[in-house]
Design a protein around this motif. Structure first.
Motif, short mmCIF file in Angstrom:
data_model
loop_
_atom_site.label_atom_id
_atom_site.label_comp_id
_atom_site.label_asym_id
_atom_site.label_seq_id
_atom_site.Cartn_x
_atom_site.Cartn_y
_atom_site.Cartn_z
N ASN A 149 -8.83 3.26 12.38
CA ASN A 149 -9.64 2.32 11.57
C ASN A 149 -9.02 1.32 10.81
OD1 ASN A 149 -10.96 1.66 9.25
ND2 ASN A 149 -12.23 3.61 9.06
N CYS A 150 -9.26 -0.12 11.18
CA CYS A 150 -8.55 -1.06 10.76
C CYS A 150 -8.61 -1.16 9.13
CB CYS A 150 -9.19 -2.33 11.32
SG CYS A 150 -8.26 -3.82 10.82
N MET A 151 -9.78 -0.94 8.51
CA MET A 151 -9.78 -0.97 7.06
C MET A 151 -8.77 0.07 6.24
SD MET A 151 -13.82 -1.38 6.25
CE MET A 151 -14.69 -2.96 7.03
N VAL A 152 -8.61 1.21 7.02
CA VAL A 152 -8.02 2.12 6.38
C VAL A 152 -6.25 1.70 6.44
CG1 VAL A 152 -6.99 4.51 6.45
CG2 VAL A 152 -9.47 4.02 6.47
N PHE A 153 -5.99 1.01 7.70
CA PHE A 153 -4.74 0.60 7.96
C PHE A 153 -4.19 -0.44 7.19
CE2 PHE A 153 -1.67 -2.11 10.31
CZ PHE A 153 -0.85 -1.20 10.72
N CYS A 154 -5.14 -1.25 7.12
CA CYS A 154 -4.97 -2.41 6.16
C CYS A 154 -4.78 -2.17 4.58
CB CYS A 154 -6.27 -3.33 5.91
SG CYS A 154 -6.52 -4.42 7.42
N LEU A 155 -5.34 -1.20 4.29
CA LEU A 155 -5.17 -0.56 2.55
C LEU A 155 -3.85 0.06 2.79
CD1 LEU A 155 -8.84 1.03 2.03
CD2 LEU A 155 -7.68 -1.05 0.87
N GLY A 156 -3.59 0.98 3.63
CA GLY A 156 -2.10 1.45 3.63
C GLY A 156 -1.02 0.48 3.69
N LEU A 157 -1.35 -0.59 4.47
CA LEU A 157 -0.21 -1.53 4.83
C LEU A 157 0.05 -2.31 3.21
CD1 LEU A 157 1.84 -3.26 6.37
CD2 LEU A 157 -0.19 -4.66 6.86
N GLU A 158 -1.24 -2.54 2.47
CA GLU A 158 -1.23 -3.00 1.25
C GLU A 158 -0.62 -2.30 0.34
OE1 GLU A 158 -5.31 -4.23 0.33
OE2 GLU A 158 -5.35 -5.07 2.67
N GLN A 159 -0.74 -1.00 0.34
CA GLN A 159 -0.28 -0.17 -0.54
C GLN A 159 1.45 -0.22 -0.31
OE1 GLN A 159 -1.94 3.98 -0.96
NE2 GLN A 159 0.08 4.55 -1.56
N ALA A 160 1.66 0.08 0.82
CA ALA A 160 3.27 -0.07 1.02
C ALA A 160 3.81 -1.33 0.62
CB ALA A 160 3.43 0.42 2.48
N CYS A 161 3.24 -2.38 0.80
CA CYS A 161 3.88 -3.64 0.61
C CYS A 161 3.85 -4.01 -0.90
CB CYS A 161 3.25 -4.73 1.28
SG CYS A 161 3.49 -4.60 3.26
N PHE A 162 2.80 -3.81 -1.65
CA PHE A 162 2.80 -4.03 -3.08
C PHE A 162 3.46 -3.11 -3.65
CE2 PHE A 162 1.05 -3.82 -7.22
CZ PHE A 162 0.83 -5.02 -7.72
N GLU A 163 3.36 -1.92 -3.53
CA GLU A 163 4.00 -0.92 -4.45
C GLU A 163 5.53 -0.80 -4.12
OE1 GLU A 163 2.15 2.87 -4.76
OE2 GLU A 163 0.13 2.02 -4.81
N GLY A 164 6.02 -1.11 -2.93
CA GLY A 164 7.38 -1.48 -2.49
C GLY A 164 7.94 -2.45 -3.38
N ALA A 165 7.01 -3.74 -3.43
CA ALA A 165 7.61 -4.69 -4.40
C ALA A 165 7.58 -4.44 -5.93
CB ALA A 165 6.66 -5.95 -3.95
N MET A 166 6.49 -3.69 -6.25
CA MET A 166 6.52 -3.21 -7.63
C MET A 166 7.74 -2.28 -7.94
SD MET A 166 3.59 -1.02 -9.56
CE MET A 166 4.45 0.43 -8.78
N TYR A 167 8.25 -1.41 -7.13
CA TYR A 167 9.37 -0.44 -7.53
C TYR A 167 10.62 -1.22 -7.23
CZ TYR A 167 5.96 3.49 -7.60
OH TYR A 167 5.23 4.22 -7.84
N SER A 168 10.50 -2.20 -6.65
CA SER A 168 11.75 -3.20 -6.40
C SER A 168 12.11 -3.89 -7.57
CB SER A 168 11.78 -3.96 -5.02
OG SER A 168 11.57 -3.45 -3.92
#
Length: 242
Positions: free
Chosen positions: A55-74
């Motif tokens: 599901n492309c929508m689910v994949f995009c949301l997962g990718l966004e969560q990983a990238c944004f929250e990874g940047a946030m914790y950094s």
């Protein structure tokens, strides 16, 4: 080893008492929720993986969560040394308070935007793009000798306040209920990997900001794809025609 209490550790001392009292209340007043028995956990995990990658929508949301929250914790790990690099006697407590104020402002701004019929997709796209620009002030300061980084941090915290309600709403709409918890756990795998890579490699402050900007750029592109998918879906077109 020495024991530290009082003075600067007083809030943490008080937190132990509050958490202990809260734990006692939970043990006395709450009943355990054992959920439903599920013997075929492997099948549940496989179905969740299919939904993430199918599901492309689910994949995009997962990718966004990983990238944004990874940047946030950094950002959480790096903002203190970054501020100290520009000013050794910076009032870190007051600076942290302004961060929390900006985060609360972002949450209130989300409610205001939704009340004015701005879609969560658009809010999240603007949030990710603005977050990318805000953290880019770190490398810009290094290159040009300016000192705008703190203002970028404030803007990033506003984005954090906007991000969580936006992402929560979109995940509730797009992630299937039957495998929601498993999919959320899958989302956390790349997120934790990003944080570990940043911490274990002891990157410089400058390189960490560049990496955060790159992660946020990926998240922004992913959300742009999701917005395009949402706008091209039959349901979206039907609502727009109404």
């Amino acid at each position: 080893s020495d024991w530290f209490y009082g003075k600067y550790t007083a809030p943490f001392d008080l937190a132990i008492i509050c958490l202990g009292f809260g734990g006692w209340l939970i043990s006395v007043l709450w009943n355990e929720n054992y959920g439903e028995n599920c013997d075929n956990s492997g099948s549940t995990f496989r179905n969740a993986l299919k939904q993430v990658f199918g599901n492309c929508m689910v994949f995009c949301l997962g990718l966004e969560q990983a990238c944004f929250e990874g940047a946030m914790y950094s950002f959480i790990f790096m903002w203190t040394p970054a501020i100290r690099q520009q000013s050794e006697d910076a009032p870190l407590g007051k600076i942290f308070s302004t961060f929390m104020l900006c985060s609360m402002l972002g949450s209130q701004l989300f409610s205001l935007l939704v009340q004015n019929n701005v879609s969560e997709d658009t809010i999240l796209l603007a949030t990710l793009f603005t977050a990318m620009l805000s953290l880019s002030l770190g490398p810009i300061d290094d290159y040009f000798g300016t000192q705008y980084m703190y203002y970028g941090f404030l803007l990033f915290e506003v984005c954090v306040g906007l991000y969580f309600p936006s992402m929560g709403t979109l995940k509730s709409k797009n992630v299937p209920d039957e495998n929601r918890s498993t999919i959320y756990n899958i989302f956390r795998v790349p997120l934790n990997a990003i944080v570990l890579v940043v911490l274990l490699n002891d990157f410089s402050i400058h390189f960490t900001w560049v990496l955060c900007v790159m992660l946020l750029a990926v998240a922004t592109c992913s959300q742009a794809v999701l917005v395009r998918l949402q706008n091209s879906s039959p349901i979206s077109r039907r609502h727009s025609s109404l």
